[in-house]
Design a protein around this motif. Structure first.
Motif, PDB file in Angstrom:
ATOM      1  N   TYR A   1       0.846  -1.200   0.000  1.00  0.00           N
ATOM      2  CA  TYR A   1       0.000   0.000   0.000  1.00  0.00           C
ATOM      3  C   TYR A   1       0.878   1.246   0.000  1.00  0.00           C
ATOM      4  CZ  TYR A   1      -3.660   3.342   1.028  1.00  0.00           C
ATOM      5  OH  TYR A   1      -4.524   4.395   0.940  1.00  0.00           O
ATOM      6  N   ILE A   2       0.598   2.156  -0.948  1.00  0.00           N
ATOM      7  CA  ILE A   2       1.333   3.414  -1.067  1.00  0.00           C
ATOM      8  C   ILE A   2       0.405   4.540  -0.631  1.00  0.00           C
ATOM      9  CG2 ILE A   2       2.543   4.954  -2.643  1.00  0.00           C
ATOM     10  CD1 ILE A   2       3.377   2.481  -4.220  1.00  0.00           C
ATOM     11  N   HIS A   3       0.832   5.279   0.377  1.00  0.00           N
ATOM     12  CA  HIS A   3      -0.057   6.249   1.023  1.00  0.00           C
ATOM     13  C   HIS A   3      -0.334   7.456   0.140  1.00  0.00           C
ATOM     14  CE1 HIS A   3       2.854   9.472   1.960  1.00  0.00           C
ATOM     15  NE2 HIS A   3       3.727   8.530   2.255  1.00  0.00           N
ATOM     16  N   GLY A   4      -1.453   8.123   0.451  1.00  0.00           N
ATOM     17  CA  GLY A   4      -1.828   9.344  -0.237  1.00  0.00           C
ATOM     18  C   GLY A   4      -1.328  10.573   0.492  1.00  0.00           C
ATOM     19  N   GLY A   5      -2.000  11.691   0.221  1.00  0.00           N
ATOM     20  CA  GLY A   5      -1.524  12.979   0.722  1.00  0.00           C
ATOM     21  C   GLY A   5      -0.846  13.752  -0.385  1.00  0.00           C
ATOM     22  N   ALA A   6      -1.378  13.579  -1.615  1.00  0.00           N
ATOM     23  CA  ALA A   6      -0.731  14.123  -2.815  1.00  0.00           C
ATOM     24  C   ALA A   6       0.716  13.637  -2.813  1.00  0.00           C
ATOM     25  CB  ALA A   6      -0.854  15.637  -2.871  1.00  0.00           C
TER      26      ALA A   6
ATOM     27  N   MET B   1       1.324  -6.846  -5.595  1.00  0.00           N
ATOM     28  CA  MET B   1       0.322  -5.870  -6.002  1.00  0.00           C
ATOM     29  C   MET B   1       0.630  -4.548  -5.315  1.00  0.00           C
ATOM     30  SD  MET B   1      -3.794  -6.022  -5.441  1.00  0.00           S
ATOM     31  CE  MET B   1      -4.761  -4.560  -5.104  1.00  0.00           C
ATOM     32  N   VAL B   2       0.620  -3.462  -6.079  1.00  0.00           N
ATOM     33  CA  VAL B   2       0.711  -2.127  -5.496  1.00  0.00           C
ATOM     34  C   VAL B   2      -0.673  -1.501  -5.562  1.00  0.00           C
ATOM     35  CG1 VAL B   2       3.159  -1.710  -5.873  1.00  0.00           C
ATOM     36  CG2 VAL B   2       1.561  -1.222  -7.706  1.00  0.00           C
ATOM     37  N   PHE B   3      -1.097  -0.908  -4.447  1.00  0.00           N
ATOM     38  CA  PHE B   3      -2.385  -0.231  -4.429  1.00  0.00           C
ATOM     39  C   PHE B   3      -2.267   1.002  -3.549  1.00  0.00           C
ATOM     40  CE2 PHE B   3      -2.464  -2.856  -0.731  1.00  0.00           C
ATOM     41  CZ  PHE B   3      -3.543  -2.588   0.084  1.00  0.00           C
ATOM     42  N   GLY B   4      -3.076   1.998  -3.880  1.00  0.00           N
ATOM     43  CA  GLY B   4      -2.979   3.240  -3.135  1.00  0.00           C
ATOM     44  C   GLY B   4      -4.126   4.162  -3.474  1.00  0.00           C
ATOM     45  N   GLN B   5      -4.365   5.104  -2.572  1.00  0.00           N
ATOM     46  CA  GLN B   5      -5.478   6.037  -2.727  1.00  0.00           C
ATOM     47  C   GLN B   5      -4.933   7.451  -2.933  1.00  0.00           C
ATOM     48  OE1 GLN B   5      -6.603   8.615  -0.544  1.00  0.00           O
ATOM     49  NE2 GLN B   5      -8.603   8.974  -1.502  1.00  0.00           N
ATOM     50  N   SER B   6      -5.622   8.242  -3.771  1.00  0.00           N
ATOM     51  CA  SER B   6      -5.275   9.637  -4.026  1.00  0.00           C
ATOM     52  C   SER B   6      -3.835   9.738  -4.521  1.00  0.00           C
ATOM     53  CB  SER B   6      -5.521  10.474  -2.764  1.00  0.00           C
ATOM     54  OG  SER B   6      -5.464  11.853  -3.057  1.00  0.00           O
TER      55      SER B   6
ATOM     56  N   VAL C   1      -2.215  -3.995  -9.994  1.00  0.00           N
ATOM     57  CA  VAL C   1      -2.311  -2.584  -9.631  1.00  0.00           C
ATOM     58  C   VAL C   1      -3.759  -2.259  -9.265  1.00  0.00           C
ATOM     59  CG1 VAL C   1      -2.328  -0.253 -10.606  1.00  0.00           C
ATOM     60  CG2 VAL C   1      -0.369  -1.733 -10.998  1.00  0.00           C
ATOM     61  N   ALA C   2      -3.939  -1.439  -8.231  1.00  0.00           N
ATOM     62  CA  ALA C   2      -5.251  -0.866  -7.934  1.00  0.00           C
ATOM     63  C   ALA C   2      -5.053   0.574  -7.501  1.00  0.00           C
ATOM     64  CB  ALA C   2      -5.979  -1.650  -6.849  1.00  0.00           C
ATOM     65  N   THR C   3      -5.748   1.486  -8.158  1.00  0.00           N
ATOM     66  CA  THR C   3      -5.680   2.900  -7.796  1.00  0.00           C
ATOM     67  C   THR C   3      -7.062   3.359  -7.361  1.00  0.00           C
ATOM     68  OG1 THR C   3      -6.063   3.650 -10.077  1.00  0.00           O
ATOM     69  CG2 THR C   3      -3.785   3.345  -9.391  1.00  0.00           C
ATOM     70  N   MET C   4      -7.096   4.141  -6.300  1.00  0.00           N
ATOM     71  CA  MET C   4      -8.344   4.583  -5.691  1.00  0.00           C
ATOM     72  C   MET C   4      -8.340   6.106  -5.673  1.00  0.00           C
ATOM     73  SD  MET C   4      -7.442   2.085  -2.545  1.00  0.00           S
ATOM     74  CE  MET C   4      -8.781   2.513  -1.428  1.00  0.00           C
TER      75      MET C   4
ATOM     76  N   THR D   1     -11.424   9.536  -0.014  1.00  0.00           N
ATOM     77  CA  THR D   1     -10.831   8.794   1.113  1.00  0.00           C
ATOM     78  C   THR D   1     -11.775   7.767   1.720  1.00  0.00           C
ATOM     79  OG1 THR D   1     -11.401  10.241   3.007  1.00  0.00           O
ATOM     80  CG2 THR D   1      -9.394  10.792   1.759  1.00  0.00           C
ATOM     81  N   ASP D   2     -13.065   7.768   1.380  1.00  0.00           N
ATOM     82  CA  ASP D   2     -13.985   6.844   2.040  1.00  0.00           C
ATOM     83  C   ASP D   2     -13.690   5.383   1.715  1.00  0.00           C
ATOM     84  OD1 ASP D   2     -15.279   8.865   3.310  1.00  0.00           O
ATOM     85  OD2 ASP D   2     -17.199   8.625   2.285  1.00  0.00           O
ATOM     86  N   ASP D   3     -13.028   5.115   0.595  1.00  0.00           N
ATOM     87  CA  ASP D   3     -12.751   3.719   0.261  1.00  0.00           C
ATOM     88  C   ASP D   3     -11.474   3.185   0.919  1.00  0.00           C
ATOM     89  OD1 ASP D   3     -11.460   5.505  -1.398  1.00  0.00           O
ATOM     90  OD2 ASP D   3     -11.948   4.475  -3.271  1.00  0.00           O
ATOM     91  N   ILE D   4     -10.699   4.028   1.612  1.00  0.00           N
ATOM     92  CA  ILE D   4      -9.471   3.531   2.259  1.00  0.00           C
ATOM     93  C   ILE D   4      -9.785   2.473   3.313  1.00  0.00           C
ATOM     94  CG2 ILE D   4      -7.484   4.127   3.669  1.00  0.00           C
ATOM     95  CD1 ILE D   4      -7.434   6.858   2.353  1.00  0.00           C
ATOM     96  N   PRO D   5     -10.611   2.772   4.338  1.00  0.00           N
ATOM     97  CA  PRO D   5     -10.854   1.739   5.347  1.00  0.00           C
ATOM     98  C   PRO D   5     -11.605   0.534   4.795  1.00  0.00           C
ATOM     99  CG  PRO D   5     -12.297   3.625   5.698  1.00  0.00           C
ATOM    100  CD  PRO D   5     -11.308   4.027   4.649  1.00  0.00           C
ATOM    101  N   LEU D   6     -12.338   0.717   3.697  1.00  0.00           N
ATOM    102  CA  LEU D   6     -13.035  -0.413   3.088  1.00  0.00           C
ATOM    103  C   LEU D   6     -12.048  -1.346   2.394  1.00  0.00           C
ATOM    104  CD1 LEU D   6     -16.062   1.533   1.544  1.00  0.00           C
ATOM    105  CD2 LEU D   6     -15.959   0.360   3.762  1.00  0.00           C
ATOM    106  N   ALA D   7     -11.131  -0.790   1.621  1.00  0.00           N
ATOM    107  CA  ALA D   7     -10.167  -1.616   0.892  1.00  0.00           C
ATOM    108  C   ALA D   7      -9.187  -2.298   1.825  1.00  0.00           C
ATOM    109  CB  ALA D   7      -9.413  -0.761  -0.124  1.00  0.00           C
TER     110      ALA D   7
END
Length: 522
Positions: free
Chosen positions: A119-124, A204-209, A231-234, A431-437
């Motif tokens: 998981y690769i974190h967001g925050g721009a 697998m790499v996945f991350g939000q924002s 890959v999964a991008t949110m 960000t609402d899908d972070i705790p779901l994923a």
């Protein structure tokens, strides 16, 4: 045929053992050998946890330069606590330029070759870390028999200030140093994750924002080829990178705020980090508002092309991909102002500026189109829907179209499920899908609350796990999820219940397709 695990292949002489194999220490503090030296973790319940594993050397002495592997050690290094985050503005605790650390959660230190979910974190590209409670990998690892990894890397000017055209060597790669950190971390995973029970051939790499944007950029970065396999991008796209001239303009503005002329750019490597961060508050010379944007740069070195322009990158075309967004993205950015929920039709044109749209379009015809499409919408409904469609959603649509055109379509979802927080008026926001994923609906900071939160987490997290395991997100808790093509534009609507829809919000898509799109900030 018997199962050919790593141990049987080694015994047969078909592959050589690597340094990344467990030492099988007993007790509550297992020790694993890595390419840098042995590390000692902890057992929490039935999950092996290693926090603060060093994957790169201190970046301070090599500021604005590519990362390097750490100096080897011999005594087991304790991996009991998260490592420091990259220096940044805001309230992120424990910051240091010595920030190249990652964290691992594993059900077992055996040769089971589990899927690895990084998981690769967001925050721009300017804030955050892999230490957020929402990113804890315990439940995902325990419930799905996968290995979870989170990590830190350089952010803001330390990771993305483009000094190549001002200071020259050794700063030729400064505009993408943060991306090169991520790539070094993935090399560490490739070389060591087998010792933690993971499969280096199923990463697998996945991350939000911002995390998703970093991933999209790596998909077009040649030195990242082969380091990840799904890959999964949110809500995180990167259609275009910053061009070198705009990136140089930003660097020049930043240097001016530091009191440096362009010919003194190299001196930024010697200044206090606090001064570097303070100078990012200067007005962005490209956008014309806000602080300075720092992100990946089309530097013709590590990044020789735009991530998803003019097409999907060929190097990652074969990688199975999920592209997701939320229905009400901009309520996360614009929903904090109560006045935005009380707009009148007279107010609306003045609110829908290029600053909110991030594209050059007049508000009046957009408002008229929305009133035709959705007669029951209030002015505030139009405001949030139009800013989401123009600003946040378009990148996801463009990437999905590019993948479909390449012959390797992605699986696309839209989160419509609404948390009951604030009476539900914040909708399904960014960000609402972070705790779901990540299956962390009870974690600190989660907006996913209510009786339907855990069933929604089961649906989305198991789709991500299925992609990590088999390259296909379908599982029994969802209707059949078909890939997105340019005829039907199939999209999984993540809601209660989940359902497939063809071309959801198609009228909005067609409305904004007439306006040229450039990634905000680039």
């Amino acid at each position: 045929m018997p199962h050919l695990n790593r141990r049987t292949l080694i015994a047969a002489g078909l592959i050589l053992p690597t340094l990344a194999r467990p030492a099988w220490a007993q007790g509550d503090h297992p020790v694993v050998a890595t390419t840098s030296g042995p590390v000692r973790g902890q057992i929490e319940g039935d999950v092996r946890v290693f926090k603060g594993l060093r994957y790169g050397a201190d970046t301070g002495p090599r500021r604005f330069q590519p990362p390097v592997a750490p100096t080897r050690w011999t005594a087991p290094a304790e991996a009991f606590a998260y490592g420091p985050a990259s220096p940044q503005t805001g309230s992120e605790p424990n910051q240091s330029e010595d920030c190249l650390f990652l964290n691992i959660w594993s059900p077992g230190l055996d040769d089971a070759r589990r899927p690895v979910m990084v998981y690769i974190h967001g925050g721009a590209y300017s804030s955050g870390s892999g230490s957020d409670p929402l990113y804890d990998g315990t439940r995902l690892a325990r419930r799905n028999d996968v290995v979870v990894v989170t990590l830190n890397h350089r952010l803001g000017p330390l990771g993305y200030a483009y000094l190549a055209r001002l200071a020259g060597a050794p700063f030729q790669d400064s505009g993408n140093a943060g991306q090169l950190d991520l790539i070094l971390a993935l090399r560490w995973v490739r070389d060591n994750i087998a010792g933690f029970g993971g499969d280096p051939g199923r990463v697998m790499v996945f991350g939000q924002s911002g995390g998703g944007a970093k991933i999209a950029t790596m998909m077009a970065t040649p030195v990242a080829a082969g380091l990840f396999h799904r890959v999964a991008t949110m809500s995180g796209q990167q259609v275009t990178a910053s061009g070198p001239w705009n990136a140089t303009r930003r660097a020049t503005t930043w240097l001016e705020a530091l009191g440096l002329t362009p010919d003194r750019a190299a001196e930024a490597a010697t200044l206090p980090v606090e001064a570097l961060l303070q100078a990012t508050r200067a007005t962005d010379p490209v956008l014309g508002f806000g602080g300075l944007y720092f992100g990946p740069v089309l530097d013709s070195r590590s990044l020789p092309r735009h991530p998803f322009y003019p097409d999907a990158p060929a190097q990652s075309a074969q990688i199975p991909m999920i592209i997701g967004n939320t229905h009400d993205e901009t309520k996360a950015f614009l929903g904090g102002d109560p006045a935005n929920f009380e707009l009148t039709w007279d107010d609306l044109p003045g609110k829908m500026t290029d600053r909110e749209f991030r594209i050059d379009v007049a508000p009046e015809p957009v408002i008229a189109a929305y009133r035709r499409m959705y007669p029951a919408y209030s002015p505030s409904d139009v405001f949030f829907a139009a800013t989401t469609a123009a600003r946040s959603w378009r990148g996801a649509v463009i990437e999905a179209e590019a993948r479909a055109a390449s012959g390797h379509p992605a699986f696309v979802y839209q989160l419509d499920w609404t948390s009951p927080i604030d009476g539900g008026r914040r909708g399904a926001m960014h960000t609402d899908d972070i705790p779901l994923a990540l299956d962390n609906v009870i974690a600190t900071g989660s907006r996913a609350q209510g009786s339907e939160a855990q069933p929604m987490a089961d649906r989305l997290s198991r789709a991500f796990v299925a992609l990590a395991r088999d390259g296909d997100p379908n599982h029994p808790g969802l209707p059949t999820w078909t890939p997105y093509d340019l005829t039907l534009r199939q999209t999984m609507i993540m809601d209660e219940p989940a359902r497939m829809e063809d071309d959801p919000r198609g009228a909005e898509r067609r409305l904004f397709a007439a306006v040229p799109y450039v990634q905000p900030g680039t």
